[in-house]
Design a protein around this motif. Structure first.
Motif, PDB file in Angstrom:
ATOM      1  N   ASP A 146      19.041  72.669  32.240  1.00  0.00           N
ATOM      2  CA  ASP A 146      19.938  73.263  31.253  1.00  0.00           C
ATOM      3  C   ASP A 146      20.395  74.644  31.736  1.00  0.00           C
ATOM      4  O   ASP A 146      19.581  75.559  31.848  1.00  0.00           O
ATOM      5  N   PRO A 147      21.704  74.787  32.011  1.00  0.00           N
ATOM      6  CA  PRO A 147      22.190  76.063  32.541  1.00  0.00           C
ATOM      7  C   PRO A 147      21.838  77.247  31.646  1.00  0.00           C
ATOM      8  O   PRO A 147      21.553  78.330  32.140  1.00  0.00           O
ATOM      9  N   LYS A 148      21.846  77.030  30.351  1.00  0.00           N
ATOM     10  CA  LYS A 148      21.553  78.138  29.432  1.00  0.00           C
ATOM     11  C   LYS A 148      20.158  78.702  29.675  1.00  0.00           C
ATOM     12  O   LYS A 148      19.901  79.872  29.494  1.00  0.00           O
ATOM     13  N   ILE A 149      19.242  77.815  30.088  1.00  0.00           N
ATOM     14  CA  ILE A 149      17.854  78.245  30.289  1.00  0.00           C
ATOM     15  C   ILE A 149      17.584  78.579  31.762  1.00  0.00           C
ATOM     16  O   ILE A 149      16.945  79.573  32.081  1.00  0.00           O
ATOM     17  N   ASP A 150      18.085  77.755  32.684  1.00  0.00           N
ATOM     18  CA  ASP A 150      17.734  77.882  34.110  1.00  0.00           C
ATOM     19  C   ASP A 150      18.496  78.979  34.860  1.00  0.00           C
ATOM     20  O   ASP A 150      17.946  79.601  35.769  1.00  0.00           O
ATOM     21  N   ASP A 151      19.761  79.195  34.528  1.00  0.00           N
ATOM     22  CA  ASP A 151      20.599  80.049  35.380  1.00  0.00           C
ATOM     23  C   ASP A 151      20.090  81.489  35.491  1.00  0.00           C
ATOM     24  O   ASP A 151      20.026  82.049  36.588  1.00  0.00           O
ATOM     25  N   GLY A 166      13.219  77.109  43.496  1.00  0.00           N
ATOM     26  CA  GLY A 166      13.590  75.701  43.485  1.00  0.00           C
ATOM     27  C   GLY A 166      14.211  75.328  42.155  1.00  0.00           C
ATOM     28  O   GLY A 166      13.909  75.920  41.116  1.00  0.00           O
ATOM     29  N   ALA A 167      15.111  74.341  42.193  1.00  0.00           N
ATOM     30  CA  ALA A 167      15.765  73.913  40.958  1.00  0.00           C
ATOM     31  C   ALA A 167      15.892  72.401  40.931  1.00  0.00           C
ATOM     32  O   ALA A 167      16.328  71.782  41.914  1.00  0.00           O
ATOM     33  N   LEU A 168      15.523  71.832  39.802  1.00  0.00           N
ATOM     34  CA  LEU A 168      15.631  70.395  39.612  1.00  0.00           C
ATOM     35  C   LEU A 168      17.094  70.030  39.358  1.00  0.00           C
ATOM     36  O   LEU A 168      17.832  70.805  38.752  1.00  0.00           O
ATOM     37  N   GLY A 169      17.471  68.849  39.786  1.00  0.00           N
ATOM     38  CA  GLY A 169      18.830  68.388  39.504  1.00  0.00           C
ATOM     39  C   GLY A 169      19.442  67.715  40.724  1.00  0.00           C
ATOM     40  O   GLY A 169      19.083  68.034  41.849  1.00  0.00           O
ATOM     41  N   SER A 170      20.348  66.823  40.465  1.00  0.00           N
ATOM     42  CA  SER A 170      21.020  66.090  41.539  1.00  0.00           C
ATOM     43  C   SER A 170      21.889  67.048  42.347  1.00  0.00           C
ATOM     44  O   SER A 170      22.111  68.197  41.953  1.00  0.00           O
ATOM     45  N   ARG A 171      22.385  66.554  43.480  1.00  0.00           N
ATOM     46  CA  ARG A 171      23.280  67.390  44.305  1.00  0.00           C
ATOM     47  C   ARG A 171      24.515  67.814  43.502  1.00  0.00           C
ATOM     48  O   ARG A 171      25.015  68.924  43.636  1.00  0.00           O
ATOM     49  N   ARG A 172      25.027  66.902  42.666  1.00  0.00           N
ATOM     50  CA  ARG A 172      26.201  67.187  41.839  1.00  0.00           C
ATOM     51  C   ARG A 172      25.908  68.298  40.837  1.00  0.00           C
ATOM     52  O   ARG A 172      26.674  69.263  40.717  1.00  0.00           O
ATOM     53  N   THR A 173      24.764  68.168  40.160  1.00  0.00           N
ATOM     54  CA  THR A 173      24.337  69.201  39.207  1.00  0.00           C
ATOM     55  C   THR A 173      24.191  70.537  39.918  1.00  0.00           C
ATOM     56  O   THR A 173      24.596  71.586  39.406  1.00  0.00           O
ATOM     57  N   HIS A 174      23.601  70.471  41.128  1.00  0.00           N
ATOM     58  CA  HIS A 174      23.356  71.714  41.855  1.00  0.00           C
ATOM     59  C   HIS A 174      24.657  72.372  42.319  1.00  0.00           C
ATOM     60  O   HIS A 174      24.792  73.595  42.299  1.00  0.00           O
ATOM     61  N   ALA A 175      25.630  71.552  42.725  1.00  0.00           N
ATOM     62  CA  ALA A 175      26.918  72.097  43.176  1.00  0.00           C
ATOM     63  C   ALA A 175      27.573  72.887  42.037  1.00  0.00           C
ATOM     64  O   ALA A 175      28.114  73.975  42.241  1.00  0.00           O
ATOM     65  N   VAL A 178      25.675  76.153  41.595  1.00  0.00           N
ATOM     66  CA  VAL A 178      26.027  77.127  42.637  1.00  0.00           C
ATOM     67  C   VAL A 178      27.340  77.825  42.276  1.00  0.00           C
ATOM     68  O   VAL A 178      27.468  79.045  42.411  1.00  0.00           O
ATOM     69  N   ASP A 179      28.312  77.051  41.788  1.00  0.00           N
ATOM     70  CA  ASP A 179      29.601  77.646  41.391  1.00  0.00           C
ATOM     71  C   ASP A 179      29.405  78.692  40.289  1.00  0.00           C
ATOM     72  O   ASP A 179      29.983  79.772  40.343  1.00  0.00           O
ATOM     73  N   ARG A 180      28.579  78.331  39.306  1.00  0.00           N
ATOM     74  CA  ARG A 180      28.349  79.281  38.194  1.00  0.00           C
ATOM     75  C   ARG A 180      27.675  80.552  38.688  1.00  0.00           C
ATOM     76  O   ARG A 180      28.062  81.667  38.339  1.00  0.00           O
ATOM     77  N   LEU A 181      26.631  80.384  39.527  1.00  0.00           N
ATOM     78  CA  LEU A 181      25.874  81.553  39.993  1.00  0.00           C
ATOM     79  C   LEU A 181      26.725  82.429  40.911  1.00  0.00           C
ATOM     80  O   LEU A 181      26.572  83.648  40.947  1.00  0.00           O
ATOM     81  N   LYS A 182      27.633  81.797  41.640  1.00  0.00           N
ATOM     82  CA  LYS A 182      28.516  82.558  42.522  1.00  0.00           C
ATOM     83  C   LYS A 182      29.435  83.450  41.677  1.00  0.00           C
ATOM     84  O   LYS A 182      29.684  84.605  42.020  1.00  0.00           O
ATOM     85  N   GLU A 183      29.894  82.896  40.564  1.00  0.00           N
ATOM     86  CA  GLU A 183      30.715  83.713  39.657  1.00  0.00           C
ATOM     87  C   GLU A 183      29.913  84.886  39.112  1.00  0.00           C
ATOM     88  O   GLU A 183      30.473  85.934  38.785  1.00  0.00           O
ATOM     89  N   GLY A 184      28.611  84.702  39.021  1.00  0.00           N
ATOM     90  CA  GLY A 184      27.731  85.766  38.548  1.00  0.00           C
ATOM     91  C   GLY A 184      27.421  86.803  39.607  1.00  0.00           C
ATOM     92  O   GLY A 184      26.619  87.705  39.367  1.00  0.00           O
TER      93      GLY A 184
END
Lengths: 236, 112
Positions: A146-151, A166-175, A178-184
């Motif tokens: 959950d991005p609200k909790i994990d990010d 480390g972060a749980l989630g498929s490659r798609r979820t992780h991609a 990564v986009d969200r964290l890059k914006e951060g």
């Protein structure tokens, strides 16, 4: 060793920073070395080995018998998400010598009944980590999806130089993550440090197997980690 | 730092050494520097001793602490550090030994 040196050493230990106290066994003269200090030659090599292994020992260096006493903070494991994998991870991490903490604001998940043996915080990660900040001797595993909790804790772990992120989630979820964290404001180099999908590739299927794969990956990161020089370069 | 941290634990020998010395007591620190066989405490384990023989920590499972404390009181007086060696086979040098069959080297120094 004198009191001034002992106070310096104790201050490093209280701040959860690694340090080595070198004692010359001929006369008891002491020297404090902090991780990341520039040391060359045979002594520098011995110091590097000692920081990596965490093992204290005697070394013969240029005709002197020196004792390197390594003071490394005990490793911590912060798990975001009071999920099924975390339940399996709790006893394993304890056996492996990690001090484990679970954080999950969802009170239905974060119950004493499900997590009797670990420090459990049914709060938002931002609130918990304010009082107990992450550091280089802490591993962080984000397991909620959950991005609200994990990010937030993922970004905080990268900024704090946690030895494992480390972060749980498929490659798609992780991609998408990564986009969200890059914006951060995190860089590609920093984001590359996240282990995702989480765990060593042992084709783990069940929650317990994913816990084994994750713990093994954390241990690998701990024992093979770079010296603080590399870590602080990343933080700069 | 939270109070439960191991390094702020009031049983931590090096914290105890700092507190004792800062409070005006004379203190020696004993450190396990080498082990062979099944030694009870790992290399780096420490025991702190004051001139009255009070102590904190351990360098063995209680087998040689008595002898180390006696030596430490001498070291506090003279200021000269010593390397002590204990082992089951070593009957001439020391009367005490390790029942586990291991051997250990313990360095004793005065905290200046």
């Amino acid at each position: 060793m004198d009191l001034v040196l002992l106070k310096e050493l104790n201050a490093e230990r209280a701040a959860r920073r690694a340090a080595i106290l070198i004692t010359d066994t001929a006369d008891g003269a002491g020297q404090l070395v902090r991780e990341g200090d520039e040391m060359s030659g045979a002594l520098g090599e011995a110091i590097g080995r000692a920081f990596r292994s965490g093992k204290s020992g005697l070394a013969e260096i240029e005709g002197r018998e020196l004792f390197l006493n390594v003071h490394v903070p005990p490793p911590r494991l912060v798990v975001i998400g009071a999920v099924h994998i975390s339940q399996a991870l709790a006893p394993m991490a304890k056996i492996a010598g990690f001090d484990m903490m679970v954080i999950d604001p969802r009170t239905a998940f974060a119950t004493e009944e499900r997590f009797a043996e670990v420090a459990l915080h049914a709060e938002w990660p931002e609130d918990v980590l304010k009082n107990q900040p992450l550091d280089a001797y802490t591993a962080l595993a984000a397991l909620t999806h959950d991005p609200k909790i994990d990010d937030y804790p993922l970004a905080a772990a990268l900024r704090a130089g946690c030895f494992y992120v480390g972060a749980l989630g498929s490659r798609r979820t992780h991609a998408k993550r990564v986009d969200r964290l890059k914006e951060g404001g995190l860089s590609d180099a920093e984001l590359d440090l996240i282990h995702a999908p989480i765990g060593l590739d042992i084709a783990a299927a069940s929650p317990a197997e994913i816990a084994v794969a994750t713990l093994a990956q954390i241990i690998e990161a701990l024992r093979k980690r770079e010296l603080a020089g590399g870590l602080s370069m990343r933080a700069a | 730092m939270d109070a439960s941290s191991a390094t702020t634990d009031n049983l931590d020998p090096l914290q105890v050494a700092e507190t004792w010395k800062s409070g005006g007591r004379d203190v020696a620190i004993a450190t396990v520097m080498e082990t062979w066989g099944s030694a009870p405490r790992p290399t780096g384990s420490q025991l702190v001793i004051d001139s009255a023989g009070n102590f904190h920590g351990s360098v063995s499972g209680g087998c040689v602490e008595g002898a180390v404390i006696t030596e430490a009181v001498d070291v506090i007086e003279t200021g000269e550090p010593r390397m002590l060696e204990f082992g089951v086979a070593d009957e001439t040098a020391w009367r005490v030994g390790l029942s586990c069959g291991g051997r250990i080297k313990v360095f004793v120094e005065r905290l200046g």
